[in-house]
Enzyme design. Structure first.
Site, PDB file in Angstrom:
ATOM      1  N   THR A   1       2.649  -2.460  -2.276  1.00 23.26           N
ATOM      2  CA  THR A   1       3.949  -2.448  -1.597  1.00 23.26           C
ATOM      3  C   THR A   1       4.315  -3.822  -1.067  1.00 23.26           C
ATOM      4  O   THR A   1       3.437  -4.574  -0.654  1.00 23.26           O
ATOM      5  CB  THR A   1       3.872  -1.482  -0.383  1.00 23.26           C
ATOM      6  OG1 THR A   1       3.584  -0.176  -0.864  1.00 23.26           O
ATOM      7  CG2 THR A   1       5.167  -1.448   0.403  1.00 23.26           C
TER       8      THR A   1
ATOM      9  N   ARG B   1       4.373  12.344  -6.573  1.00 20.59           N
ATOM     10  CA  ARG B   1       4.010  12.010  -5.190  1.00 20.59           C
ATOM     11  C   ARG B   1       4.893  10.872  -4.658  1.00 20.59           C
ATOM     12  O   ARG B   1       5.111   9.875  -5.314  1.00 20.59           O
ATOM     13  CB  ARG B   1       2.545  11.579  -5.149  1.00 20.59           C
ATOM     14  CG  ARG B   1       2.045  11.148  -3.765  1.00 20.59           C
ATOM     15  CD  ARG B   1       2.108   9.643  -3.587  1.00 20.59           C
ATOM     16  NE  ARG B   1       1.598   9.220  -2.287  1.00 20.59           N
ATOM     17  CZ  ARG B   1       1.754   7.988  -1.792  1.00 20.59           C
ATOM     18  NH1 ARG B   1       2.384   7.075  -2.479  1.00 20.59           N
ATOM     19  NH2 ARG B   1       1.278   7.685  -0.612  1.00 20.59           N
TER      20      ARG B   1
ATOM     21  N   GLY C   1       5.347   8.348  -1.179  1.00 26.82           N
ATOM     22  CA  GLY C   1       4.766   7.889   0.078  1.00 26.82           C
ATOM     23  C   GLY C   1       5.855   7.619   1.095  1.00 26.82           C
ATOM     24  O   GLY C   1       6.957   8.159   1.034  1.00 26.82           O
ATOM     25  N   ASP C   2       5.526   6.754   2.028  1.00 31.39           N
ATOM     26  CA  ASP C   2       6.459   6.422   3.108  1.00 31.39           C
ATOM     27  C   ASP C   2       7.541   5.435   2.695  1.00 31.39           C
ATOM     28  O   ASP C   2       8.620   5.380   3.298  1.00 31.39           O
ATOM     29  CB  ASP C   2       5.675   5.795   4.274  1.00 31.39           C
ATOM     30  CG  ASP C   2       4.925   4.533   3.818  1.00 31.39           C
ATOM     31  OD1 ASP C   2       4.283   4.565   2.745  1.00 31.39           O
ATOM     32  OD2 ASP C   2       4.997   3.513   4.523  1.00 31.39           O
TER      33      ASP C   2
ATOM     34  N   THR D   1       2.988  -0.577   5.488  1.00 33.09           N
ATOM     35  CA  THR D   1       2.258  -0.523   4.224  1.00 33.09           C
ATOM     36  C   THR D   1       0.955   0.223   4.468  1.00 33.09           C
ATOM     37  O   THR D   1       0.506   0.361   5.603  1.00 33.09           O
ATOM     38  CB  THR D   1       1.998  -1.937   3.667  1.00 33.09           C
ATOM     39  OG1 THR D   1       1.364  -1.835   2.385  1.00 33.09           O
ATOM     40  CG2 THR D   1       1.124  -2.761   4.586  1.00 33.09           C
TER      41      THR D   1
ATOM     42  N   GLY E   1       0.706   6.048   2.838  1.00 29.34           N
ATOM     43  CA  GLY E   1       2.030   6.520   3.202  1.00 29.34           C
ATOM     44  C   GLY E   1       2.049   7.853   3.924  1.00 29.34           C
ATOM     45  O   GLY E   1       2.857   8.076   4.831  1.00 29.34           O
TER      46      GLY E   1
HETATM   47  N1  ASP Z   1       2.762   2.809   1.493  1.00 26.62           N
HETATM   48  C1  ASP Z   1       2.659   2.907   0.064  1.00 26.62           C
HETATM   49  C2  ASP Z   1       2.607   4.362  -0.315  1.00 26.62           C
HETATM   50  O1  ASP Z   1       1.966   5.142   0.367  1.00 26.62           O
HETATM   51  C3  ASP Z   1       1.500   2.187  -0.529  1.00 26.62           C
HETATM   52  C4  ASP Z   1       1.180   0.801  -0.039  1.00 26.62           C
HETATM   53  O2  ASP Z   1       1.666   0.363   0.977  1.00 26.62           O
HETATM   54  O3  ASP Z   1       0.376   0.112  -0.689  1.00 26.62           O
HETATM   55  O4  ASP Z   1       3.131   4.702  -1.342  1.00 26.62           O
END
Ligand code: ASP
Length: 339
Positions: free
Chosen positions: A197, A225, A227-228, A248, A251
């Site tokens: 990310t 799926r 994430g955040d 990051t 998530g």
């Molecule tokens: N936050 C991101 C997710 O969960 C992944 C990341 O930050 O590397 O998709």
């Protein structure tokens, strides 16, 4: 009369307390841009060109993370690791100083999800488009449909992963690495990345704030799926009166606490950016427990309306890039709460 004086001095005392208690000393910079991980240096440099010439923070945070999205064999964008079905799916969101926001998720074969998110914000009555609908919108807006072929690094990583096909979606140590592995938040020796990310927040010369966040999500995630990162309030939040934050790491745990929104609300309550991030990380530990937190990584970064910045993470190994001049674009190691 006495009571009025008491209230007056009481409120002065309270604000003095909150400022000396919560705020860090630090030089406020304006304009300023910060972003997650070491890919942030190149992204900041692109954002800085816009900020330096008096441009809008919104343009800076879009153009900045587009640099990372463009990199082949990178942790973000079409060159990133695929899901467990071998397909790269991208998530991104953007937010400006007027609380306008746009987001795309589960988007395939489009090179710049952040720009599609901006179009969602500017050209539709909606905040979020997902999957084939997001792709259809992107194509209608003139974004080319790319081949969908994996980058060389991603192809190699996917083939490695297929040998065991273990579903272990633990961010940053998902490939069986020891906690020491994420002391180097870059490409691992086997060509894989240990994060996926880039989040960026900026304040421009006019004092306006904006933010962006773009990701391929967890490598080898379940198909579908999210994430955040594409979720306003989780992966990114901007309040032009107060500050901006992005996240990051794992998530699911950021979503659970509305992480970036929480960081901004902490700043509203008088915390410095660093302490606001720390308090959000502490909330994750409180919700999840120390033992389970040792298995994951989460990091937040934030800036406030005065142009102060800060970051905090769960474990050693998270870093972020800070830029406020042509020759001031540098990495900062995130402080961490677990040892
Ligand atoms: N936050 C991101 C997710 O969960 C992944 C990341 O930050 O590397 O998709």
């Amino acid at each position: 009369m006495h009571r009025r004086n008491f209230l007056h001095w009481g409120s002065l005392g309270l604000s003095a307390l909150s400022f000396s208690g919560f705020r860090n000393a630090g030089i406020a910079q304006k304009p300023l841009v910060i972003s997650t991980w070491d890919a942030g240096i190149a992204a900041n440099a692109a954002a800085w060109k816009i900020l330096r010439s008096g441009g809008r923070a919104l343009d800076a945070v879009e153009k900045g993370v587009m640099v990372t999205e463009s990199e082949l064999n990178c942790c973000v964008g079409l060159g990133a690791n695929p899901d467990r079905d071998g397909l790269v799916t991208l998530d991104a969101c953007i937010m400006d100083e007027n609380a306008n926001c746009g987001s795309v998720a589960f988007l395939e074969r489009i090179k710049h999800p952040i720009s599609v998110a901006r179009r969602v914000m500017e050209k539709t009555p909606h905040v979020m488009l997902v999957g084939s609908g997001a792709q259809q919108f992107a194509v209608a807006e003139g974004f080319p449909l790319e081949s969908g072929k994996l980058s060389d690094d991603a192809e190699r990583a996917y083939k490695n992963w297929l040998q065991k096909s273990e579903y272990k979606p633990v961010i940053n140590i998902e490939r069986g690495k020891s906690p020491q592995a994420y002391a180097v938040p870059t490409k691992l020796a086997n060509g894989e990345w240990n994060h996926d990310t880039i989040g960026m927040v900026a304040i421009d010369a006019q004092g306006n704030l904006s933010g962006s966040c773009t990701t391929s999500g967890m490598g080898f995630k379940m198909r579908g799926r999210l994430g955040d990162s594409p979720i306003i309030g989780a992966g990114l939040f901007v309040d032009n009166e107060v500050g901006a934050a992005t996240a990051t790491g794992q998530g699911e745990d950021v979503i659970r606490i509305c992480g970036s929104h929480l960081v901004v609300e902490n700043m509203r309550n008088g915390y410095s950016p660093e302490n606001a991030c720390k308090a959000a990380v502490e909330r994750i530990v409180k919700v999840k427990g120390v033992a389970k937190c040792k298995e994951i990584q989460v990091g937040f970064i934030a800036i406030n309306k005065q142009g102060e910045y800060g970051g905090y993470c769960l474990q050693k190994g998270f870093s972020f890039a800070v830029c406020y001049a042509d020759d001031k674009n540098f990495m900062v190691d995130g402080k961490f709460i677990l040892s």
